[in-house]
Scaffold this active site. Sequence first.
Site, PDB file in Angstrom:
ATOM      1  N   TYR A 179       0.713  -1.009  -0.144  1.00  0.00           N
ATOM      2  CA  TYR A 179      -0.125   0.169  -0.137  1.00  0.00           C
ATOM      3  C   TYR A 179       0.796   1.380   0.128  1.00  0.00           C
ATOM      4  O   TYR A 179       1.877   1.445   0.848  1.00  0.00           O
ATOM      5  CB  TYR A 179      -0.799  -0.018   1.487  1.00  0.00           C
TER       6      TYR A 179
HETATM    7  P1  NDP Z   1     -14.746  -0.054   1.031  1.00  0.00           P
HETATM    8  O1  NDP Z   1     -15.668  -0.997   0.023  1.00  0.00           O
HETATM    9  O2  NDP Z   1     -15.617   0.238   2.363  1.00  0.00           O
HETATM   10  O3  NDP Z   1     -14.545   1.098   0.299  1.00  0.00           O
HETATM   11  C1  NDP Z   1     -13.867   2.621   1.174  1.00  0.00           C
HETATM   12  C2  NDP Z   1     -14.291   3.976   0.110  1.00  0.00           C
HETATM   13  O4  NDP Z   1     -15.609   4.015   0.163  1.00  0.00           O
HETATM   14  C3  NDP Z   1     -13.758   5.018   1.115  1.00  0.00           C
HETATM   15  O5  NDP Z   1     -12.383   5.007   0.749  1.00  0.00           O
HETATM   16  C4  NDP Z   1     -14.418   5.966   0.617  1.00  0.00           C
HETATM   17  O6  NDP Z   1     -14.113   6.480  -0.728  1.00  0.00           O
HETATM   18  C5  NDP Z   1     -16.078   5.250   0.417  1.00  0.00           C
HETATM   19  N1  NDP Z   1     -16.718   5.346   1.522  1.00  0.00           N
HETATM   20  C6  NDP Z   1     -16.575   4.657   2.790  1.00  0.00           C
HETATM   21  N2  NDP Z   1     -17.437   5.012   3.782  1.00  0.00           N
HETATM   22  C7  NDP Z   1     -18.101   5.745   3.344  1.00  0.00           C
HETATM   23  C8  NDP Z   1     -19.367   6.351   3.652  1.00  0.00           C
HETATM   24  N3  NDP Z   1     -19.979   6.334   4.871  1.00  0.00           N
HETATM   25  N4  NDP Z   1     -20.078   7.343   2.766  1.00  0.00           N
HETATM   26  C9  NDP Z   1     -19.566   7.509   1.641  1.00  0.00           C
HETATM   27  N5  NDP Z   1     -18.296   6.855   1.019  1.00  0.00           N
HETATM   28  C10 NDP Z   1     -17.882   6.153   1.897  1.00  0.00           C
HETATM   29  O7  NDP Z   1     -13.436  -0.394   1.552  1.00  0.00           O
HETATM   30  P2  NDP Z   1     -12.104  -0.305   0.624  1.00  0.00           P
HETATM   31  O8  NDP Z   1     -12.262  -0.890  -0.784  1.00  0.00           O
HETATM   32  O9  NDP Z   1     -11.444   0.877   0.998  1.00  0.00           O
HETATM   33  O10 NDP Z   1     -11.336  -1.579   1.491  1.00  0.00           O
HETATM   34  C11 NDP Z   1     -11.219  -1.568   2.968  1.00  0.00           C
HETATM   35  C12 NDP Z   1      -9.892  -2.190   3.556  1.00  0.00           C
HETATM   36  O11 NDP Z   1      -9.978  -3.463   3.241  1.00  0.00           O
HETATM   37  C13 NDP Z   1      -8.823  -1.709   2.914  1.00  0.00           C
HETATM   38  O12 NDP Z   1      -8.153  -0.420   3.592  1.00  0.00           O
HETATM   39  C14 NDP Z   1      -7.610  -2.714   2.963  1.00  0.00           C
HETATM   40  O13 NDP Z   1      -7.049  -2.998   4.475  1.00  0.00           O
HETATM   41  C15 NDP Z   1      -8.481  -3.983   2.792  1.00  0.00           C
HETATM   42  N6  NDP Z   1      -8.410  -4.492   1.561  1.00  0.00           N
HETATM   43  C16 NDP Z   1      -7.789  -5.602   1.339  1.00  0.00           C
HETATM   44  C17 NDP Z   1      -7.617  -6.327  -0.063  1.00  0.00           C
HETATM   45  C18 NDP Z   1      -6.924  -7.549  -0.262  1.00  0.00           C
HETATM   46  O14 NDP Z   1      -6.655  -7.817  -1.200  1.00  0.00           O
HETATM   47  N7  NDP Z   1      -6.609  -8.156   0.816  1.00  0.00           N
HETATM   48  C19 NDP Z   1      -8.407  -5.305  -1.227  1.00  0.00           C
HETATM   49  C20 NDP Z   1      -8.937  -4.400  -1.099  1.00  0.00           C
HETATM   50  C21 NDP Z   1      -8.977  -3.933   0.419  1.00  0.00           C
HETATM   51  P3  NDP Z   1     -14.610   7.689  -1.477  1.00  0.00           P
HETATM   52  O15 NDP Z   1     -14.746   8.927  -0.565  1.00  0.00           O
HETATM   53  O16 NDP Z   1     -13.587   7.889  -2.641  1.00  0.00           O
HETATM   54  O17 NDP Z   1     -15.924   7.354  -2.234  1.00  0.00           O
END
Ligand code: NDP
Length: 321
Positions: free
Chosen positions: A62
Amino acid sequence: MQMRNLGESGLFVSELCFGAMTFGGTDGLWGKVGRLDQEDADALVKVALDAGINLFDTANVYARGRSEEILGRSLRNLGVSRRDVVIATKVASAMGDGPNHRGASRGHIISECRASLGRLGVDYIDLYQIHAFDSATPIEETLEALDTLVRAGDVRYIGLSNWAAWQVMKAIGITRARALAPVTSLQAYYTLVGRDLEREIGPLLSSERVGLMVWSPLAGGYLTGKYSAGGNAAGGRQTELDFPPIDRIRGEPLIAILKAVAEKHGASPAQIAIAWLLKQSIVSTVIVGAKRVEQLQENIRSASIALDDTDLAKLDEVSRL
Ligand code: NDP
């Protein structure tokens, strides 16, 4: 915040985990995922800790190590006692151009574990996960390297991420046959708009008592409803990065039901999507991602929403495989 055993281990983790994938990006892929600096990170980590979250997930790849550095510094800035938090990180993605700067070989795992310890500023990692299956390395070599790290005290528990069911089962068989450190958890994608895991992985994890850490619980923000009619997705990640990929045709009726259930509970669609995951018996913890304090606060409130049988039936009907 409820605590749950991670798999069959004695390790207790909060049912919501904080995901640090948004820390440290500057350009390219990581710039699209998030560009949070140390100050942003300190504010988010504080909200997570104050809510009772004890589990923090990052990865060496990351922002090419910046996420680990920032997370480690946030925990120090906030004066957290090392034993009060569970730090999870990952290895296997490419960290350089050469063939030995990637994968799950003994050499790469051991070198990268040292590098992660340095970036995080800790003397052990609670949960060390193989980020993706490496078909170029025998599973035995990977599992023996992880066992070496556990025996050396650098790592406490081992986990996998994004492995297919047969690969997880093969790893479990090998650790048992050779008395190696057991597989404690699997990180996998699982949401109301992506339930494929229920076919093979779900039954396997229940049968073998391996914990499930769910990533991208909002499908990258899609399940907030902000990408559908009436939503405001300005600046949202899914406008420029289709990750995880979403079946928007299946998604639209689901968003309508999510909104209806949310209205009944005086909640948001995002909160209902996370609350649904917390009701699934295979889930140990849901890794929430958030770029802003308000998003994180909203997502944390999911843990106090009690979905009833009618809600669950409606959500199941519109999303089942
Ligand atoms: P989500 O699917 O929850 O997406 C998060 C994104 O959604 C945020 O960055 C934000 O982006 C938006 N968001 C989150 N909460 C809200 C809200 N309440 N209202 C509006 N928009 C919101 O999770 P991630 O894809 O970020 O993944 C979470 C974690 O999972 C990562 O940090 C990582 O630790 C892990 N992960 C692991 C993977 C793996 O291969 N093992 C792959 C992916 C993630 P925005 O504001 O831009 O819309």
